[in-house]
Design a protein around this motif. Structure first.
Motif, PDB file in Angstrom:
ATOM      1  N   ILE A   4       0.818  -1.212   0.000  1.00  0.00           N
ATOM      2  CA  ILE A   4       0.000   0.000   0.000  1.00  0.00           C
ATOM      3  C   ILE A   4       0.854   1.265   0.000  1.00  0.00           C
ATOM      4  CG2 ILE A   4      -0.238   0.114   2.513  1.00  0.00           C
ATOM      5  CD1 ILE A   4      -3.169   0.953   2.071  1.00  0.00           C
ATOM      6  N   LYS A   5       2.068   1.195   0.576  1.00  0.00           N
ATOM      7  CA  LYS A   5       2.954   2.357   0.573  1.00  0.00           C
ATOM      8  C   LYS A   5       3.432   2.672  -0.841  1.00  0.00           C
ATOM      9  CE  LYS A   5       4.642   1.704   5.311  1.00  0.00           C
ATOM     10  NZ  LYS A   5       5.824   1.412   6.165  1.00  0.00           N
ATOM     11  N   ASP A   6       3.678   1.608  -1.616  1.00  0.00           N
ATOM     12  CA  ASP A   6       4.098   1.807  -3.006  1.00  0.00           C
ATOM     13  C   ASP A   6       2.996   2.490  -3.816  1.00  0.00           C
ATOM     14  OD1 ASP A   6       6.580   0.472  -2.592  1.00  0.00           O
ATOM     15  OD2 ASP A   6       5.505  -1.450  -2.725  1.00  0.00           O
ATOM     16  N   VAL A   7       1.739   2.101  -3.533  1.00  0.00           N
ATOM     17  CA  VAL A   7       0.595   2.726  -4.227  1.00  0.00           C
ATOM     18  C   VAL A   7       0.521   4.205  -3.876  1.00  0.00           C
ATOM     19  CG1 VAL A   7      -1.910   2.729  -4.526  1.00  0.00           C
ATOM     20  CG2 VAL A   7      -0.705   0.563  -4.261  1.00  0.00           C
ATOM     21  N   ALA A   8       0.672   4.516  -2.574  1.00  0.00           N
ATOM     22  CA  ALA A   8       0.604   5.900  -2.117  1.00  0.00           C
ATOM     23  C   ALA A   8       1.690   6.750  -2.773  1.00  0.00           C
ATOM     24  CB  ALA A   8       0.730   5.945  -0.598  1.00  0.00           C
ATOM     25  N   LYS A   9       2.903   6.196  -2.852  1.00  0.00           N
ATOM     26  CA  LYS A   9       4.013   6.920  -3.472  1.00  0.00           C
ATOM     27  C   LYS A   9       3.755   7.143  -4.955  1.00  0.00           C
ATOM     28  CE  LYS A   9       9.051   6.705  -4.048  1.00  0.00           C
ATOM     29  NZ  LYS A   9      10.277   5.914  -3.771  1.00  0.00           N
ATOM     30  N   LYS A  10       3.282   6.120  -5.637  1.00  0.00           N
ATOM     31  CA  LYS A  10       3.002   6.218  -7.070  1.00  0.00           C
ATOM     32  C   LYS A  10       1.911   7.242  -7.356  1.00  0.00           C
ATOM     33  CE  LYS A  10       2.988   4.665 -11.436  1.00  0.00           C
ATOM     34  NZ  LYS A  10       4.145   4.805 -12.340  1.00  0.00           N
ATOM     35  N   ALA A  11       0.864   7.285  -6.510  1.00  0.00           N
ATOM     36  CA  ALA A  11      -0.265   8.188  -6.735  1.00  0.00           C
ATOM     37  C   ALA A  11      -0.012   9.586  -6.174  1.00  0.00           C
ATOM     38  CB  ALA A  11      -1.532   7.604  -6.103  1.00  0.00           C
ATOM     39  N   GLY A  12       1.017   9.695  -5.336  1.00  0.00           N
ATOM     40  CA  GLY A  12       1.304  10.984  -4.736  1.00  0.00           C
ATOM     41  C   GLY A  12       0.300  11.386  -3.673  1.00  0.00           C
ATOM     42  N   VAL A  13      -0.176  10.380  -2.922  1.00  0.00           N
ATOM     43  CA  VAL A  13      -1.147  10.643  -1.856  1.00  0.00           C
ATOM     44  C   VAL A  13      -0.685   9.925  -0.591  1.00  0.00           C
ATOM     45  CG1 VAL A  13      -3.084  10.901  -3.478  1.00  0.00           C
ATOM     46  CG2 VAL A  13      -2.594   8.654  -2.473  1.00  0.00           C
ATOM     47  N   SER A  14      -1.428  10.104   0.488  1.00  0.00           N
ATOM     48  CA  SER A  14      -1.066   9.451   1.745  1.00  0.00           C
ATOM     49  C   SER A  14      -1.533   7.991   1.753  1.00  0.00           C
ATOM     50  CB  SER A  14      -1.686  10.184   2.926  1.00  0.00           C
ATOM     51  OG  SER A  14      -3.095  10.036   2.905  1.00  0.00           O
ATOM     52  N   VAL A  15      -0.929   7.209   2.640  1.00  0.00           N
ATOM     53  CA  VAL A  15      -1.352   5.817   2.816  1.00  0.00           C
ATOM     54  C   VAL A  15      -2.797   5.761   3.286  1.00  0.00           C
ATOM     55  CG1 VAL A  15      -0.978   3.736   4.205  1.00  0.00           C
ATOM     56  CG2 VAL A  15       0.975   4.960   3.267  1.00  0.00           C
ATOM     57  N   THR A  16      -3.195   6.718   4.122  1.00  0.00           N
ATOM     58  CA  THR A  16      -4.581   6.784   4.604  1.00  0.00           C
ATOM     59  C   THR A  16      -5.562   6.953   3.454  1.00  0.00           C
ATOM     60  OG1 THR A  16      -3.859   7.759   6.701  1.00  0.00           O
ATOM     61  CG2 THR A  16      -6.184   8.014   6.118  1.00  0.00           C
ATOM     62  N   ARG A  33      -9.595   9.457  -6.419  1.00  0.00           N
ATOM     63  CA  ARG A  33      -9.909   8.029  -6.544  1.00  0.00           C
ATOM     64  C   ARG A  33      -9.343   7.460  -7.844  1.00  0.00           C
ATOM     65  NH1 ARG A  33     -13.434   4.598  -4.176  1.00  0.00           N
ATOM     66  NH2 ARG A  33     -14.381   6.291  -2.965  1.00  0.00           N
ATOM     67  N   LYS A  34      -9.509   8.207  -8.931  1.00  0.00           N
ATOM     68  CA  LYS A  34      -8.988   7.745 -10.227  1.00  0.00           C
ATOM     69  C   LYS A  34      -7.466   7.589 -10.175  1.00  0.00           C
ATOM     70  CE  LYS A  34     -12.475   9.457 -13.493  1.00  0.00           C
ATOM     71  NZ  LYS A  34     -12.724  10.423 -14.588  1.00  0.00           N
ATOM     72  N   LYS A  35      -6.781   8.554  -9.520  1.00  0.00           N
ATOM     73  CA  LYS A  35      -5.327   8.523  -9.411  1.00  0.00           C
ATOM     74  C   LYS A  35      -4.862   7.279  -8.656  1.00  0.00           C
ATOM     75  CE  LYS A  35      -3.937  12.374  -7.668  1.00  0.00           C
ATOM     76  NZ  LYS A  35      -3.188  13.577  -7.152  1.00  0.00           N
ATOM     77  N   VAL A  36      -5.555   6.995  -7.546  1.00  0.00           N
ATOM     78  CA  VAL A  36      -5.187   5.829  -6.733  1.00  0.00           C
ATOM     79  C   VAL A  36      -5.448   4.538  -7.491  1.00  0.00           C
ATOM     80  CG1 VAL A  36      -5.740   4.533  -4.636  1.00  0.00           C
ATOM     81  CG2 VAL A  36      -5.533   7.022  -4.539  1.00  0.00           C
ATOM     82  N   GLU A  37      -6.605   4.448  -8.149  1.00  0.00           N
ATOM     83  CA  GLU A  37      -6.946   3.237  -8.901  1.00  0.00           C
ATOM     84  C   GLU A  37      -5.975   3.008 -10.056  1.00  0.00           C
ATOM     85  OE1 GLU A  37     -11.019   3.958  -9.859  1.00  0.00           O
ATOM     86  OE2 GLU A  37     -11.774   3.129  -7.960  1.00  0.00           O
ATOM     87  N   LYS A  38      -5.549   4.116 -10.707  1.00  0.00           N
ATOM     88  CA  LYS A  38      -4.574   3.999 -11.804  1.00  0.00           C
ATOM     89  C   LYS A  38      -3.224   3.534 -11.269  1.00  0.00           C
ATOM     90  CE  LYS A  38      -2.616   6.466 -15.763  1.00  0.00           C
ATOM     91  NZ  LYS A  38      -1.246   5.964 -15.546  1.00  0.00           N
ATOM     92  N   ALA A  39      -2.822   4.074 -10.124  1.00  0.00           N
ATOM     93  CA  ALA A  39      -1.551   3.661  -9.521  1.00  0.00           C
ATOM     94  C   ALA A  39      -1.580   2.178  -9.169  1.00  0.00           C
ATOM     95  CB  ALA A  39      -1.270   4.504  -8.277  1.00  0.00           C
ATOM     96  N   MET A  40      -2.713   1.710  -8.617  1.00  0.00           N
ATOM     97  CA  MET A  40      -2.844   0.297  -8.276  1.00  0.00           C
ATOM     98  C   MET A  40      -2.711  -0.577  -9.516  1.00  0.00           C
ATOM     99  SD  MET A  40      -5.973   0.626  -5.511  1.00  0.00           S
ATOM    100  CE  MET A  40      -6.301  -1.130  -5.444  1.00  0.00           C
ATOM    101  N   ALA A  41      -3.340  -0.134 -10.618  1.00  0.00           N
ATOM    102  CA  ALA A  41      -3.270  -0.898 -11.869  1.00  0.00           C
ATOM    103  C   ALA A  41      -1.858  -0.872 -12.449  1.00  0.00           C
ATOM    104  CB  ALA A  41      -4.272  -0.329 -12.881  1.00  0.00           C
ATOM    105  N   ASP A  42      -1.206   0.310 -12.384  1.00  0.00           N
ATOM    106  CA  ASP A  42       0.131   0.455 -12.980  1.00  0.00           C
ATOM    107  C   ASP A  42       1.164  -0.438 -12.314  1.00  0.00           C
ATOM    108  OD1 ASP A  42      -0.835   2.281 -14.769  1.00  0.00           O
ATOM    109  OD2 ASP A  42      -0.104   4.066 -13.702  1.00  0.00           O
ATOM    110  N   ILE A  43       1.074  -0.584 -11.001  1.00  0.00           N
ATOM    111  CA  ILE A  43       2.083  -1.395 -10.300  1.00  0.00           C
ATOM    112  C   ILE A  43       1.546  -2.777  -9.933  1.00  0.00           C
ATOM    113  CG2 ILE A  43       3.232   0.667  -9.415  1.00  0.00           C
ATOM    114  CD1 ILE A  43       2.030   0.119  -6.704  1.00  0.00           C
ATOM    115  N   ASN A  44       0.347  -3.090 -10.480  1.00  0.00           N
ATOM    116  CA  ASN A  44      -0.247  -4.422 -10.307  1.00  0.00           C
ATOM    117  C   ASN A  44      -0.441  -4.764  -8.833  1.00  0.00           C
ATOM    118  OD1 ASN A  44      -1.340  -6.795 -11.332  1.00  0.00           O
ATOM    119  ND2 ASN A  44       0.608  -7.906 -11.196  1.00  0.00           N
TER     120      ASN A  44
END
Length: 332
Positions: A4-16, A33-44
């Motif tokens: 989850i930390k990798d997702v936060a870093k990729k999306a540029g948002v907090s872990v919360t 939400r779109k930014k977080v979902e895209k980050a999750m998809a990008d890093i699988n």
């Protein structure tokens, strides 16, 4: 493995913020939400459902008990419940009670053993007191159980009123209502109440014939055919309008009338109830019927239960009654 930390870093948002998106909690802006979902998809990245379940003492499983998933109305209802559940990261365990009290009791026990987070009851063969004993969040479809168990249903009384008023306005002078068993304390019985009231208001002679539930070897259509042959056929010509409790019954009545040389709608007008997938597929005739918005009913059942499970708002859950609509067809 990514976390989850990798997702936060990729999306540029907090872990919360990422946690809120994953758990669908709290307000999250559309763009975030779109930014977080895209980050999750990008890093699988895929949330660990088992870890989440252990952390929150939840299984993310919902039990759904229906009379028979083969029935077009319940098949469509289940689909809409599942769609909403999926969007909220829940899965379903589906049970068919076949209107048998023993089977329903066993299924409730099985769902508890499998640690479901809550149950949607669309089959109600037990006494109300039995449902109160179930130590789980419950939402009922079309039955008032207790002040602690919310229910969702369509406006059955208005549905019966609209259907009967339409027959009266179409010139019918003697009406018949083919209902389900009225000894059960179910919200659909309000359709029969409205039928009687409208007939009395317009001084229209009427009769109600109850169709008993039965778990025999017949299909739904064949069961209705048998009921019409045995209980309705002899006096059918006495009436010029019939309000049926569901669309499959209305269609079976239409076929029976055709076989007997009774013209619909010239000699006999027919109104059904549901407007489910079966009705929408019919090419001939297009039934006049009352539409229950099954998509909204499914969504409300599921959202009410999930809110109870997650204790959103921390308030007593309100009951939900959704509007009906008359669909004019070729049978009136």
């Amino acid at each position: 493995m990514v976390n989850i930390k990798d997702v936060a870093k990729k999306a540029g948002v907090s872990v919360t913020t990422v946690s809120r998106v994953i758990n669908n909690r709290g307000y999250i802006g559309k763009e975030t939400r779109k930014k977080v979902e895209k980050a999750m998809a990008d890093i699988n990245y895929s949330p660990n459902q088992i870890a989440r379940a252990l952390q929150k003492s939840q299984s993310y499983l919902l039990g759904v008990i229906v009379p028979d998933s083969e029935h077009p109305f319940f098949a469509e209802l289940i689909k809409n419940i599942e769609l909403y559940a999926y969007k909220n990261n829940y899965k379903l365990l589906l049970c068919n009670s076949l209107d048998e009290a023993e089977k329903e009791t066993n299924y409730i026990g099985m769902l508890r053993e499998n640690r479901v987070d809550g149950i949607i009851m669309c089959s109600q063969t037990l006494d109300v007191e039995e449902y109160k004993k179930v130590d789980l969040p419950i939402v009922s479809f079309d039955r008032i159980m207790s002040n602690d168990i919310p229910y969702v249903g369509s406006d059955n009384f208005n549905g019966g009123r609209v259907a009967t008023k339409h027959l009266v306005d179409s010139g019918c002078q003697k009406l018949l209502h083919l209902s389900g068993p009225l000894d059960l304390d179910m919200l659909p019985n309000r359709r029969s109440d409205a039928f009687k009231l409208v007939c009395m208001e317009h001084d229209i002679p009427y009769k109600i014939i109850e169709e008993e539930y039965s778990r025999d070897t017949f299909s739904f259509f064949e069961h209705h055919e048998k009921f019409i042959e045995e209980k309705v056929s002899k006096e059918l010509l006495t009436y010029d309008g019939v309000f049926c409790s569901n669309d499959i019954l209305a269609y079976a009545l239409y076929i029976h009338a055709q076989k007997r040389g009774i013209n619909v709608p010239e000699q006999l007008k027919i109104v059904g109830y549901d407007f489910n997938s079966f009705t929408r597929m019919l090419q001939k005739p297009k039934l006049t019927t009352v539409k229950q918005p099954v998509d909204r009913i499914g969504r409300e059942l599921c959202s009410t239960l999930i809110n109870m499970i997650e204790d959103k708002d921390g308030e007593k859950r309100n009951n939900t009654i959704v509007d009906i609509e008359l669909i004019r067809g070729e049978t009136t």
